[in-house]
Motif scaffolding. Sequence first.
Motif, PDB file in Angstrom:
ATOM      1  N   MET A 138     -47.824  66.252 -14.219  1.00 51.85           N
ATOM      2  CA  MET A 138     -47.758  65.471 -15.360  1.00 51.85           C
ATOM      3  C   MET A 138     -47.732  63.930 -15.300  1.00 51.85           C
ATOM      4  SD  MET A 138     -45.085  66.565 -18.410  1.00 51.85           S
ATOM      5  CE  MET A 138     -43.517  66.302 -17.548  1.00 51.85           C
ATOM      6  N   LYS A 139     -48.550  63.146 -15.541  1.00 51.06           N
ATOM      7  CA  LYS A 139     -48.604  61.759 -15.500  1.00 51.06           C
ATOM      8  C   LYS A 139     -48.010  61.105 -16.620  1.00 51.06           C
ATOM      9  CE  LYS A 139     -49.762  58.596 -12.459  1.00 51.06           C
ATOM     10  NZ  LYS A 139     -49.493  58.346 -11.211  1.00 51.06           N
ATOM     11  N   GLN A 140     -47.056  60.375 -16.424  1.00 49.58           N
ATOM     12  CA  GLN A 140     -46.455  59.734 -17.572  1.00 49.58           C
ATOM     13  C   GLN A 140     -46.383  58.147 -17.449  1.00 49.58           C
ATOM     14  OE1 GLN A 140     -43.321  62.022 -19.164  1.00 49.58           O
ATOM     15  NE2 GLN A 140     -44.459  63.685 -18.949  1.00 49.58           N
ATOM     16  N   ILE A 141     -45.865  57.458 -18.520  1.00 47.30           N
ATOM     17  CA  ILE A 141     -45.620  56.068 -18.339  1.00 47.30           C
ATOM     18  C   ILE A 141     -44.459  55.651 -18.887  1.00 47.30           C
ATOM     19  CG2 ILE A 141     -46.590  53.917 -19.340  1.00 47.30           C
ATOM     20  CD1 ILE A 141     -49.260  55.075 -19.749  1.00 47.30           C
ATOM     21  N   LEU A 142     -43.796  54.746 -17.856  1.00 44.54           N
ATOM     22  CA  LEU A 142     -42.452  54.325 -18.252  1.00 44.54           C
ATOM     23  C   LEU A 142     -42.540  52.915 -18.935  1.00 44.54           C
ATOM     24  CD1 LEU A 142     -40.803  54.763 -14.787  1.00 44.54           C
ATOM     25  CD2 LEU A 142     -40.614  56.102 -16.827  1.00 44.54           C
ATOM     26  N   SER A 143     -41.781  52.811 -19.890  1.00 44.79           N
ATOM     27  CA  SER A 143     -41.646  51.294 -20.663  1.00 44.79           C
ATOM     28  C   SER A 143     -40.970  50.447 -19.871  1.00 44.79           C
ATOM     29  CB  SER A 143     -40.901  51.693 -22.018  1.00 44.79           C
ATOM     30  OG  SER A 143     -39.681  52.150 -21.940  1.00 44.79           O
ATOM     31  N   LYS A 144     -40.179  50.869 -19.075  1.00 42.77           N
ATOM     32  CA  LYS A 144     -39.200  49.808 -17.884  1.00 42.77           C
ATOM     33  C   LYS A 144     -39.139  50.727 -16.990  1.00 42.77           C
ATOM     34  CE  LYS A 144     -36.251  49.065 -21.339  1.00 42.77           C
ATOM     35  NZ  LYS A 144     -35.088  48.414 -21.904  1.00 42.77           N
ATOM     36  N   SER A 145     -38.397  49.893 -15.743  1.00 38.35           N
ATOM     37  CA  SER A 145     -38.027  50.758 -14.787  1.00 38.35           C
ATOM     38  C   SER A 145     -36.701  51.516 -14.902  1.00 38.35           C
ATOM     39  CB  SER A 145     -37.879  49.608 -13.701  1.00 38.35           C
ATOM     40  OG  SER A 145     -39.068  49.336 -12.853  1.00 38.35           O
ATOM     41  N   ILE A 146     -36.414  52.622 -14.128  1.00 38.56           N
ATOM     42  CA  ILE A 146     -35.204  53.223 -14.290  1.00 38.56           C
ATOM     43  C   ILE A 146     -34.471  52.912 -12.965  1.00 38.56           C
ATOM     44  CG2 ILE A 146     -34.210  55.647 -14.349  1.00 38.56           C
ATOM     45  CD1 ILE A 146     -37.111  56.613 -15.616  1.00 38.56           C
ATOM     46  N   VAL A 147     -33.177  52.521 -13.120  1.00 42.94           N
ATOM     47  CA  VAL A 147     -32.500  52.295 -11.866  1.00 42.94           C
ATOM     48  C   VAL A 147     -31.230  52.981 -11.962  1.00 42.94           C
ATOM     49  CG1 VAL A 147     -31.008  50.553 -10.938  1.00 42.94           C
ATOM     50  CG2 VAL A 147     -33.110  49.789 -11.925  1.00 42.94           C
ATOM     51  N   LEU A 148     -31.266  53.768 -10.968  1.00 38.77           N
ATOM     52  CA  LEU A 148     -30.127  54.931 -10.551  1.00 38.77           C
ATOM     53  C   LEU A 148     -28.987  54.037  -9.919  1.00 38.77           C
ATOM     54  CD1 LEU A 148     -32.374  57.971  -9.505  1.00 38.77           C
ATOM     55  CD2 LEU A 148     -31.280  57.600 -11.654  1.00 38.77           C
ATOM     56  N   THR A 149     -27.954  54.142 -10.408  1.00 44.32           N
ATOM     57  CA  THR A 149     -26.685  53.750  -9.857  1.00 44.32           C
ATOM     58  C   THR A 149     -25.408  54.607  -9.766  1.00 44.32           C
ATOM     59  OG1 THR A 149     -25.371  52.699 -12.096  1.00 44.32           O
ATOM     60  CG2 THR A 149     -27.003  51.439 -10.960  1.00 44.32           C
ATOM     61  N   GLY A 150     -24.486  54.325  -8.869  1.00 44.27           N
ATOM     62  CA  GLY A 150     -23.583  55.220  -8.807  1.00 44.27           C
ATOM     63  C   GLY A 150     -22.879  55.203  -7.226  1.00 44.27           C
ATOM     64  N   LEU A 151     -21.948  56.034  -7.178  1.00 48.73           N
ATOM     65  CA  LEU A 151     -21.128  55.923  -6.003  1.00 48.73           C
ATOM     66  C   LEU A 151     -21.791  56.732  -4.658  1.00 48.73           C
ATOM     67  CD1 LEU A 151     -18.187  54.790  -5.154  1.00 48.73           C
ATOM     68  CD2 LEU A 151     -17.365  57.381  -5.504  1.00 48.73           C
ATOM     69  N   MET A 152     -21.744  56.227  -3.593  1.00 48.52           N
ATOM     70  CA  MET A 152     -22.258  56.719  -2.512  1.00 48.52           C
ATOM     71  C   MET A 152     -22.056  58.093  -2.509  1.00 48.52           C
ATOM     72  SD  MET A 152     -19.889  55.872   0.891  1.00 48.52           S
ATOM     73  CE  MET A 152     -18.911  54.447   0.127  1.00 48.52           C
ATOM     74  N   GLY A 153     -23.086  58.924  -2.237  1.00 49.15           N
ATOM     75  CA  GLY A 153     -23.098  60.402  -1.994  1.00 49.15           C
ATOM     76  C   GLY A 153     -23.230  61.264  -3.385  1.00 49.15           C
ATOM     77  N   SER A 154     -23.266  60.341  -4.560  1.00 46.80           N
ATOM     78  CA  SER A 154     -23.454  60.946  -6.021  1.00 46.80           C
ATOM     79  C   SER A 154     -24.776  61.733  -6.196  1.00 46.80           C
ATOM     80  CB  SER A 154     -23.137  60.022  -7.040  1.00 46.80           C
ATOM     81  OG  SER A 154     -24.036  58.819  -6.924  1.00 46.80           O
ATOM     82  N   GLY A 155     -25.723  61.544  -5.502  1.00 51.53           N
ATOM     83  CA  GLY A 155     -27.055  62.117  -5.351  1.00 51.53           C
ATOM     84  C   GLY A 155     -28.034  61.156  -6.109  1.00 51.53           C
ATOM     85  N   LYS A 156     -28.095  59.870  -6.016  1.00 52.59           N
ATOM     86  CA  LYS A 156     -28.904  58.991  -6.625  1.00 52.59           C
ATOM     87  C   LYS A 156     -30.299  58.952  -5.648  1.00 52.59           C
ATOM     88  CE  LYS A 156     -26.671  55.583  -5.336  1.00 52.59           C
ATOM     89  NZ  LYS A 156     -25.419  55.940  -4.767  1.00 52.59           N
ATOM     90  N   SER A 157     -30.173  59.149  -4.533  1.00 52.58           N
ATOM     91  CA  SER A 157     -31.699  59.316  -3.731  1.00 52.58           C
ATOM     92  C   SER A 157     -32.198  60.881  -4.056  1.00 52.58           C
ATOM     93  CB  SER A 157     -31.379  59.206  -2.213  1.00 52.58           C
ATOM     94  OG  SER A 157     -30.832  57.926  -2.048  1.00 52.58           O
ATOM     95  N   ALA A 158     -31.447  61.745  -4.163  1.00 53.24           N
ATOM     96  CA  ALA A 158     -32.074  63.210  -4.228  1.00 53.24           C
ATOM     97  C   ALA A 158     -32.517  63.097  -5.475  1.00 53.24           C
ATOM     98  CB  ALA A 158     -30.952  64.080  -3.994  1.00 53.24           C
ATOM     99  N   ILE A 159     -31.860  62.815  -6.394  1.00 57.46           N
ATOM    100  CA  ILE A 159     -32.365  62.607  -8.112  1.00 57.46           C
ATOM    101  C   ILE A 159     -33.660  61.729  -8.122  1.00 57.46           C
ATOM    102  CG2 ILE A 159     -31.691  61.748 -10.277  1.00 57.46           C
ATOM    103  CD1 ILE A 159     -28.688  63.008  -9.925  1.00 57.46           C
ATOM    104  N   GLY A 160     -33.454  60.652  -7.528  1.00 64.85           N
ATOM    105  CA  GLY A 160     -34.608  59.679  -7.685  1.00 64.85           C
ATOM    106  C   GLY A 160     -36.037  60.510  -7.183  1.00 64.85           C
TER     107      GLY A 160
END
Length: 178
Positions: free
Chosen positions: A1-23
């Motif tokens: 499912m190809k989609q278009i973003l209106s702007k970049s999505i930035v994931l922030t949070g404490l180390m180990g919160s899961g940003k890389s996995a979620i990304g």
Amino acid sequence: MKQILSKSIVLTGLMGSGKSAIGKVLSEKIGVPLSDTDEIIEKEVGKTIYEIFNYSGEKYFRQVEEQVVGRLLNKPAHIISTGGGSILSSKTRKAIKSKSFSIWVQCNVNIISNRIHDQEKRPLLKNENILDTLVKKNKERIKFYRQADSHIVNENSNIEMTIDAIVEELFLKKVVNK
């Protein structure tokens, strides 16, 4: 499912919160590229994050991180997973606020402490009590994390549920368009 973003999505949070996995999963789900700032920094500097902190110090690392985040925000809209301390830079916070839709990936420090098995890759945890350090870092940074456009609690072991909740919000906020 190809989609278009209106702007970049930035994931922030404490180390180990899961940003890389979620990304990674979010990138696959909506069909847009992912940039992980820690991976980019390691590639560009030619050292691991741990080595950069050890040999050049946190100040140098934060300067490189600020440049990388700034550069990524000027690229076509995509997902950016940041390091836990990237929001310490006021320049980075302003750039994220003006050029992206930010999501604070929130997680209880006790859960993070149980998740983290690779302390040697996390220079701020070196020779430290992990839980005490996480509590301290969270306390220092929470005021910045709260400035995110949205937040998601990532304490469930089912990452798909977390991703579905993020995607639903991205549609509602018109960050993702079909």
